[in-house]
Every structure is written in C-alpha cells, then in structure tokens.
Design a protein around this motif. Structure first.
Motif, PDB file in Angstrom:
ATOM      1  N   CYS A   1      36.170  21.142  -7.382  1.00  0.00           N
ATOM      2  CA  CYS A   1      34.864  21.520  -6.836  1.00  0.00           C
ATOM      3  C   CYS A   1      33.785  21.523  -7.932  1.00  0.00           C
ATOM      4  O   CYS A   1      34.010  22.010  -9.040  1.00  0.00           O
ATOM      5  CB  CYS A   1      34.944  22.896  -6.184  1.00  0.00           C
ATOM      6  SG  CYS A   1      35.927  22.936  -4.666  1.00  0.00           S
ATOM      7  N   ASN A   2      32.633  20.979  -7.583  1.00  0.00           N
ATOM      8  CA  ASN A   2      31.445  20.933  -8.430  1.00  0.00           C
ATOM      9  C   ASN A   2      31.611  20.042  -9.657  1.00  0.00           C
ATOM     10  O   ASN A   2      30.905  20.225 -10.663  1.00  0.00           O
ATOM     11  CB  ASN A   2      31.023  22.345  -8.885  1.00  0.00           C
ATOM     12  CG  ASN A   2      30.717  23.261  -7.729  1.00  0.00           C
ATOM     13  OD1 ASN A   2      30.281  22.822  -6.663  1.00  0.00           O
ATOM     14  ND2 ASN A   2      30.959  24.547  -7.921  1.00  0.00           N
TER      15      ASN A   2
ATOM     16  N   ASP B   1      23.570  23.598 -13.283  1.00  0.00           N
ATOM     17  CA  ASP B   1      23.313  24.637 -12.293  1.00  0.00           C
ATOM     18  C   ASP B   1      24.350  25.736 -12.522  1.00  0.00           C
ATOM     19  O   ASP B   1      25.512  25.588 -12.162  1.00  0.00           O
ATOM     20  CB  ASP B   1      23.434  24.065 -10.873  1.00  0.00           C
ATOM     21  CG  ASP B   1      23.056  25.080  -9.806  1.00  0.00           C
ATOM     22  OD1 ASP B   1      23.025  26.296 -10.107  1.00  0.00           O
ATOM     23  OD2 ASP B   1      22.837  24.672  -8.646  1.00  0.00           O
TER      24      ASP B   1
ATOM     25  N   SER C   1      24.904  28.344 -11.124  1.00  0.00           N
ATOM     26  CA  SER C   1      25.477  28.925  -9.911  1.00  0.00           C
ATOM     27  C   SER C   1      26.576  28.044  -9.324  1.00  0.00           C
ATOM     28  O   SER C   1      27.279  28.459  -8.405  1.00  0.00           O
ATOM     29  CB  SER C   1      24.386  29.152  -8.859  1.00  0.00           C
ATOM     30  OG  SER C   1      23.881  27.913  -8.378  1.00  0.00           O
ATOM     31  N   LYS C   2      26.731  26.814  -9.878  1.00  0.00           N
ATOM     32  CA  LYS C   2      27.728  25.884  -9.356  1.00  0.00           C
ATOM     33  C   LYS C   2      28.538  25.266 -10.494  1.00  0.00           C
ATOM     34  O   LYS C   2      28.463  24.061 -10.754  1.00  0.00           O
ATOM     35  CB  LYS C   2      27.053  24.780  -8.528  1.00  0.00           C
ATOM     36  CG  LYS C   2      26.355  25.282  -7.281  1.00  0.00           C
ATOM     37  CD  LYS C   2      25.716  24.130  -6.520  1.00  0.00           C
ATOM     38  CE  LYS C   2      25.018  24.607  -5.257  1.00  0.00           C
ATOM     39  NZ  LYS C   2      24.382  23.484  -4.519  1.00  0.00           N
TER      40      LYS C   2
ATOM     41  N   LYS D   1      34.909  24.109 -11.081  1.00  0.00           N
ATOM     42  CA  LYS D   1      35.935  25.124 -10.795  1.00  0.00           C
ATOM     43  C   LYS D   1      37.235  24.788 -11.523  1.00  0.00           C
ATOM     44  O   LYS D   1      38.281  24.528 -10.919  1.00  0.00           O
ATOM     45  CB  LYS D   1      36.165  25.227  -9.290  1.00  0.00           C
ATOM     46  CG  LYS D   1      34.944  25.682  -8.500  1.00  0.00           C
ATOM     47  CD  LYS D   1      34.557  27.118  -8.839  1.00  0.00           C
ATOM     48  CE  LYS D   1      33.403  27.614  -7.963  1.00  0.00           C
ATOM     49  NZ  LYS D   1      33.089  29.032  -8.179  1.00  0.00           N
TER      50      LYS D   1
END
Length: 295
Positions: free
Chosen positions: A248-249, A262, A264-265, A268
């Motif tokens: 993810c991300n 970012d 916030s992202k 993972k």
C-alpha cells in the motif's frame, strides 16, 4: 578521464583522486570536472574549510595540482528541505547503535539529501563521527537500521550480512491474496529497471528470495510477514508486486507516481525486527521496532 571517487560515511565527506591533466591548481581541476558546481561555490567551500587534503587539512585556493592527489570535500545541498519526522534510538553501546527510522528519511546522504539523513542526524546526536550503517533500508521504508559505532569491531558485524547470519523480518500491508497458499517462498531474478531507480524481474537464474506469510487479515487488506533471504534493492516491494499485491502507498510499484511526499500516506512497509548472534560476545541479540503499521 573520470574521477575515481567514493563517499566514506565515517568521514562525512566524499573523496576524489585527481586524474591526469594539465591544470595549474586543484581548484582548476575541481571546477573542470564538477561542472555543475561553479567556481565561486568552490572558492566559498575552500574559504570555509570544506575542502581538505589527504591529511584532513583545509586546502588553499592556489594549492598546486598534482595527479593522484586525494582531496576530501563535503557535499552540500543549498536550501536543503527539512524532513519533518524524527528517528528514535533503540539501543546504544560501544560497538552498536540501533535506530528506528521513520518513513521518508534517507539512511545516508544521497541526491538532494545530506544533513537530512539518519546517518548525519545520529552523528550529531551521539557525537560519534565513526558511525557507519551496516545495512540500509530505502527512504520510503520505516524501521530498524543497525550501525557500527567502533571501527575496531566493524568488520565482525559487517560479516553478518553477506554470511546470512542475521534474521531480518519485515511487516507490510497490502491487498489480500486469498488464491495463494501461505506461507510461501518467492524467488526471481532481479535486475535494474526503468527508470534507473526501479528494479524488475526477468527470466533467468534467481538471485533474490523472500519468505512471505500472513500475520493478520482485515477485509480486503492483509498484514504480511516478510523475511528476505537475500538483500536486493526494493526486493520486498518487487516481490509483493509480482505476487499480485503491491504494498500500500508504494510510489514506485507497480507504476511510478511522481508526487510530493505525503506524510499521511507512507509506504506500508516496516523493518520490524533483527535477530543475530553477537560476533564478539556470542550473545543472542534481538531488536524490535517500536513503530507500527496502521491499517
């Protein structure tokens, strides 16, 4: 004719060995071969003692050129952008430092980052210029990084990695893969891809291997445990993409996304734990990250 140069992190400086040429001064040579750095910048660095001779003494602007002369210089990035995350120390002793690196922080100076790196921060924080990372994780990955703090014992700890005497375990959050049977081992041949900073899988004898297992399920996303047997660049990211579940991300896989960081992202992916037998004491050592991956 090209420079033979390297970046010895323990000195916090890059080193050049001056090639054959007809320059009158070291300054002339540096200006000619580092065309992206103007003469005024070199003069400014020299004036501030940021260009040194082989003995570590500041050079003068009129130092005569000599083929083979070793010159140390400190990389500088004008207006280096601050990285608004903070590392933590997990362990510090005479020989080893274990740090918990947050997402987005590079381990060593590279590209546009020099002072905003884990290595430079720890050298300042611990007042130890002898710190050298024993391995690396990429900028987008968070978690444990092991540093040698003592040149006298460095080789003993460095040997743990090529001899595969250290157990590295990661966690990742990625889409569910209900059609695959876990745990599983993924092997492939990894080579440099396009763009230059990416890796790719190709046909041929495998040179990378990862053990993957499922630690937790949460709807369409799972938490995976990943244990790399080898240590290729971006290995876990490439292997998870090959299995059909890019982490993810991830800004590089399966496609490159040209975006600003970012916070916030984050990617993972977390270097969760390190386990090994201490080569000096014979003691079993285990370190675990204090960071977590949120769903």
């Amino acid at each position: 004719m090209a420079f033979a140069y390297f970046d010895p992190a323990q000195h916090q400086a890059s080193t050049v060995c001056l090639p054959p040429g007809a320059w009158l001064t070291v300054l002339d040579c540096l200006c000619d071969h580092f065309k992206a750095i103007g003469r005024e910048q070199w003069l400014d660095r020299i004036a501030r003692g940021r260009v040194l001779d082989a003995q570590g003494a500041p050079i003068s602007a009129d130092l005569p050129y000599r083929q083979g002369l070793r010159i140390h210089y400190f990389r500088e990035v004008p207006n280096e952008k601050p990285i608004l995350v903070q590392e933590t120390l997990v362990h510090v002793d005479e020989h080893l430092v274990v740090a918990d690196k947050p997402h987005f922080l590079p381990v060593t100076p590279t590209g546009e980052y020099v002072e905003q790196t884990l290595l430079r921060r720890l050298i300042r924080r611990l007042d130890n210029p002898n710190l050298v990372p024993l391995h690396r994780i990429d900028r987008h990955t968070a978690g444990l990084v092991l540093f040698s703090a003592n040149p006298q014992s460095r080789s003993a700890y460095q040997s743990l990695f090529p001899n595969r005497q250290i157990d590295k375990r990661y966690q990742a959050i990625a889409p569910a893969l209900p059609r695959l049977a876990f745990p599983l081992v993924h092997k492939s041949r990894m080579v440099s891809g396009e763009p230059f900073f990416r890796m790719q899988e190709v046909e041929g004898l495998s040179n990378s291997e990862t053990l993957a297992e499922v630690l937790e399920k949460n709807g369409e996303f799972w938490r995976y445990g990943l244990s790399p047997v080898t240590g290729k660049t971006h290995q876990l990211r490439v292997h998870m993409t090959a299995l059909g579940a890019s982490i993810c991300n991830d800004p590089f896989y399966p496609e490159v996304r040209h975006e600003e960081d970012d916070y916030s992202k984050p990617l993972k992916l977390l270097a969760h734990s390190l386990r090994f037998k201490d080569p000096l004491s014979g003691e079993a050592r285990y370190f675990e990250s204090e960071l977590t991956l949120d769903w």
